[in-house]
Design an enzyme around this catalytic site. Structure first.
Site, PDB file in Angstrom:
ATOM      1  N   CYS A  67     -25.590   1.454  -0.636  1.00 34.84           N
ATOM      2  CA  CYS A  67     -24.838   2.266  -1.928  1.00 34.84           C
ATOM      3  C   CYS A  67     -24.446   3.724  -1.757  1.00 34.84           C
ATOM      4  CB  CYS A  67     -25.535   2.319  -3.125  1.00 34.84           C
ATOM      5  SG  CYS A  67     -27.391   2.910  -3.080  1.00 34.84           S
TER       6      CYS A  67
ATOM      7  N   GLY B  90     -20.176   0.545  -1.048  1.00 34.18           N
ATOM      8  CA  GLY B  90     -20.685  -0.651  -2.096  1.00 34.18           C
ATOM      9  C   GLY B  90     -19.712  -0.983  -2.907  1.00 34.18           C
TER      10      GLY B  90
ATOM     11  N   GLY C 145     -30.764   3.785  -0.453  1.00 33.06           N
ATOM     12  CA  GLY C 145     -31.885   3.514   0.239  1.00 33.06           C
ATOM     13  C   GLY C 145     -32.710   2.328   0.103  1.00 33.06           C
TER      14      GLY C 145
ATOM     15  N   TYR D 146     -20.404   4.026  11.610  1.00 32.97           N
ATOM     16  CA  TYR D 146     -19.501   2.968  10.832  1.00 32.97           C
ATOM     17  C   TYR D 146     -19.352   3.190   9.617  1.00 32.97           C
ATOM     18  CZ  TYR D 146     -18.832  -1.679   8.522  1.00 32.97           C
ATOM     19  OH  TYR D 146     -18.310  -2.551   7.812  1.00 32.97           O
TER      20      TYR D 146
ATOM     21  N   ASP E 278     -14.677  -2.045  18.726  1.00 30.17           N
ATOM     22  CA  ASP E 278     -15.225  -2.085  17.471  1.00 30.17           C
ATOM     23  C   ASP E 278     -16.501  -1.546  17.393  1.00 30.17           C
ATOM     24  OD1 ASP E 278     -15.585  -3.249  14.762  1.00 30.17           O
ATOM     25  OD2 ASP E 278     -15.774  -5.459  15.460  1.00 30.17           O
ATOM     26  N   ASP E 279     -17.062  -1.378  16.257  1.00 28.64           N
ATOM     27  CA  ASP E 279     -18.309  -0.454  16.136  1.00 28.64           C
ATOM     28  C   ASP E 279     -19.726  -1.063  16.193  1.00 28.64           C
ATOM     29  OD1 ASP E 279     -19.103  -1.935  13.342  1.00 28.64           O
ATOM     30  OD2 ASP E 279     -17.170  -1.148  12.860  1.00 28.64           O
TER      31      ASP E 279
ATOM     32  N   CYS F  43     -32.997  -3.658   9.929  1.00 27.64           N
ATOM     33  CA  CYS F  43     -33.208  -2.368   9.494  1.00 27.64           C
ATOM     34  C   CYS F  43     -34.049  -2.381   8.102  1.00 27.64           C
ATOM     35  CB  CYS F  43     -31.968  -1.721   8.844  1.00 27.64           C
ATOM     36  SG  CYS F  43     -31.982  -0.184   8.076  1.00 27.64           S
TER      37      CYS F  43
ATOM     38  N   CYS G 292     -31.849   8.177  13.611  1.00 28.42           N
ATOM     39  CA  CYS G 292     -32.884   6.774  13.482  1.00 28.42           C
ATOM     40  C   CYS G 292     -31.880   5.908  14.382  1.00 28.42           C
ATOM     41  CB  CYS G 292     -32.885   6.343  12.272  1.00 28.42           C
ATOM     42  SG  CYS G 292     -33.798   4.944  12.152  1.00 28.42           S
TER      43      CYS G 292
END
Length: 470
Positions: free
Chosen positions: A12, A38, A113, A252, A355-356, A392, A447
């Site tokens: 979000c 989102g 998160g 991204y 592409d990502d 993730c 991360c």
């Protein structure tokens, strides 16, 4: 909105403002600029006359809010939220901000998160008598605040914040103040800005630009800001840990015109493309990027390689969200409706398709197939993220490990499965170098868990990966 069919989505975006007479409308514009974060729901809560009032709904910002909506949203402070459901699922009840009322005062809560210990906390709270109205892990935080025995509201927030783990950027609005908190590792981006005498907080700085606000600074990991009529007060609720900002923000999620922790996203992505060209050159006639996040990368690849950049893929921005349905057959059709090759550009050409990321591999295979059907002689795929091999737990739905193609296949296997002539991913070292965050801290403060499986925080058997299988 191609994210909806690519299978990689962020939870979000959040926006808050304090001290402006048109707070609700400015929040609307801020949320509109964060729509890419989102598309499932949106909401705004305003503080006015000692009360909190809100409006929320399922759909895009422009679908949820009409001009007459703001007739009931007068106030000088507001928070807003655009949602993509990961943990907790969708549904109207999970659309934020969540609004809680009690005899001692009301509060509204917006969260970006994912709390990694939410299930454990929820079980404990339910055993103590708590009743939850949503399936969102965000509600856990509100219950922890209300159960705190601290003598002040700030003390209650600090006590609650000390009990939660994972990734969180919180905006909490009461009748008297706006509270801002970022987790000790700083997984998610969060910035503070000014608009005249008003204070603004947003997930991305592009939201400041659209309303004419100026960027002040980043919210620090482990920091709690209290914004009120007395100004801004900064306190700490936890010692700052080594920064672990999500690498996918740079690769991204964030808009190209945003700055994340001081780094321009377009520039970072161009540098990723240049690094890819150094690490994985290709003999080709044109370079093209998959819209939108990979356009900057493709431009960088073209500049470094000397191969011309061309607009080989077009994104149709006017396909409604209702066309993207959770069935395999309609997802297949959805790719063709959302994305089209430019036959006159790719026909008879050797194409580098940038592409990502590759998550499940299905979308990459469809795009390669479309390029070949449009007449491309060769398709060389270059990816600006390392292989995603682990789920993730911090707010991105990279699904379970079993569904990640790179977790069970070699690069050569993936190349064959997607039908490309060649395939290369950027290296982890190249990723960190290209983005250009400061050296001297682990992983340059990023991360890398979805690439390495080394999570910055504790995860256990009851921790949920952010699963929304598309």
């Amino acid at each position: 909105m191609l994210a909806e069919i690519k299978g990689l989505n962020e939870e979000c975006g959040i926006f808050g403002i304090w001290g402006h007479e048109d707070a609700a409308r400015l929040t609307y514009y801020g949320l509109h600029s964060l729509q890419h974060r989102g598309q499932e729901g949106a909401g705004i809560v305003v503080a006015s006359g000692g009360n909190l009032f809100g409006h929320k709904g399922l759909g895009l910002v422009t679908e949820v809010f009409q001009s007459d909506t703001f007739d009931a949203l007068h106030g000088s402070a507001a928070i807003g939220h655009v949602r993509y459901s990961t943990a907790g699922g969708g549904g109207y009840e999970n659309v934020q901000p969540l609004l809680f009322r009690s005899q001692t005062g009301s509060m509204a809560l917006a969260h970006n998160g994912n709390l990694t210990n939410a299930i454990d906390l929820k079980l404990s709270l339910e055993a103590q008598g708590s009743i939850f109205q949503t399936t969102s892990d965000t509600e856990v935080f509100a219950h922890l605040i209300r159960r705190s025995q601290a003598s002040t509201f700030v003390g209650q927030m600090k006590e609650a914040l000390s009990q939660i783990e994972g990734a969180f950027a919180f905006l909490l609005l009461t009748e008297t103040a706006l509270y801002v908190a970022l987790d000790p590792h700083g997984f998610r981006p969060l910035s503070l800005g000014r608009l005249g005498s008003a204070y603004v907080v947003a997930s991305e700085t592009c939201a400041f630009d659209v309303i004419g606000a100026t960027y002040e600074r980043e919210v620090a990991p482990g920091e709690l800001l209290i914004i009120s009529g007395e100004g801004v007060r900064s306190e700490r609720f936890a010692p700052e840990q080594p920064r672990s900002i999500c690498s996918m923000e740079y690769i991204y999620f964030a808009r190209p015109d945003s700055h994340v922790d001081g780094i321009n996203i377009h520039t970072a992505r161009k540098n990723l493309g240049k690094q890819l060209a150094l690490e994985a050159p290709a003999e080709a006639d044109i370079v093209t990027g998959v819209p939108d996040s990979s356009i900057s990368v493709a431009i960088g690849y073209a500049e470094a390689s000397g191969i011309p950049y061309e607009l080989g893929l077009i994104k149709n921005r006017y396909v409604g969200r209702t066309f993207i349905q959770p069935s395999q057959a309609l997802r297949e059709q959805g790719v063709k409706m959302k994305l089209s090759p430019v036959r006159g550009v790719v026909a008879g050409k050797r194409v580098v398709m940038v592409d990502d990321s590759i998550v499940r591999g299905t979308t990459s295979r469809r795009i390669v197939t479309m390029l070949r059907e449009a007449g491309a002689l060769e398709v060389h795929v270059r990816i600006s993220a390392p292989p995603i091999t682990h789920p993730c737990f911090y707010g991105i739905d990279t699904s379970s490990k079993e569904e990640l193609i790179a977790a069970k296949h070699t690069v050569e296997d993936i190349c064959r499965l997607i039908g490309a002539d060649s395939l290369a991913f950027i290296s982890q070292e190249g990723l960190l170098s290209a983005i250009g965050r400061p050296e001297g801290i682990p992983h340059r403060g990023q991360c890398l868990a979805c690439f390495t499986g080394q999570y910055p925080t504790r995860v256990n058997q009851t921790t949920r990966p952010c699963m929304t299988v598309k």
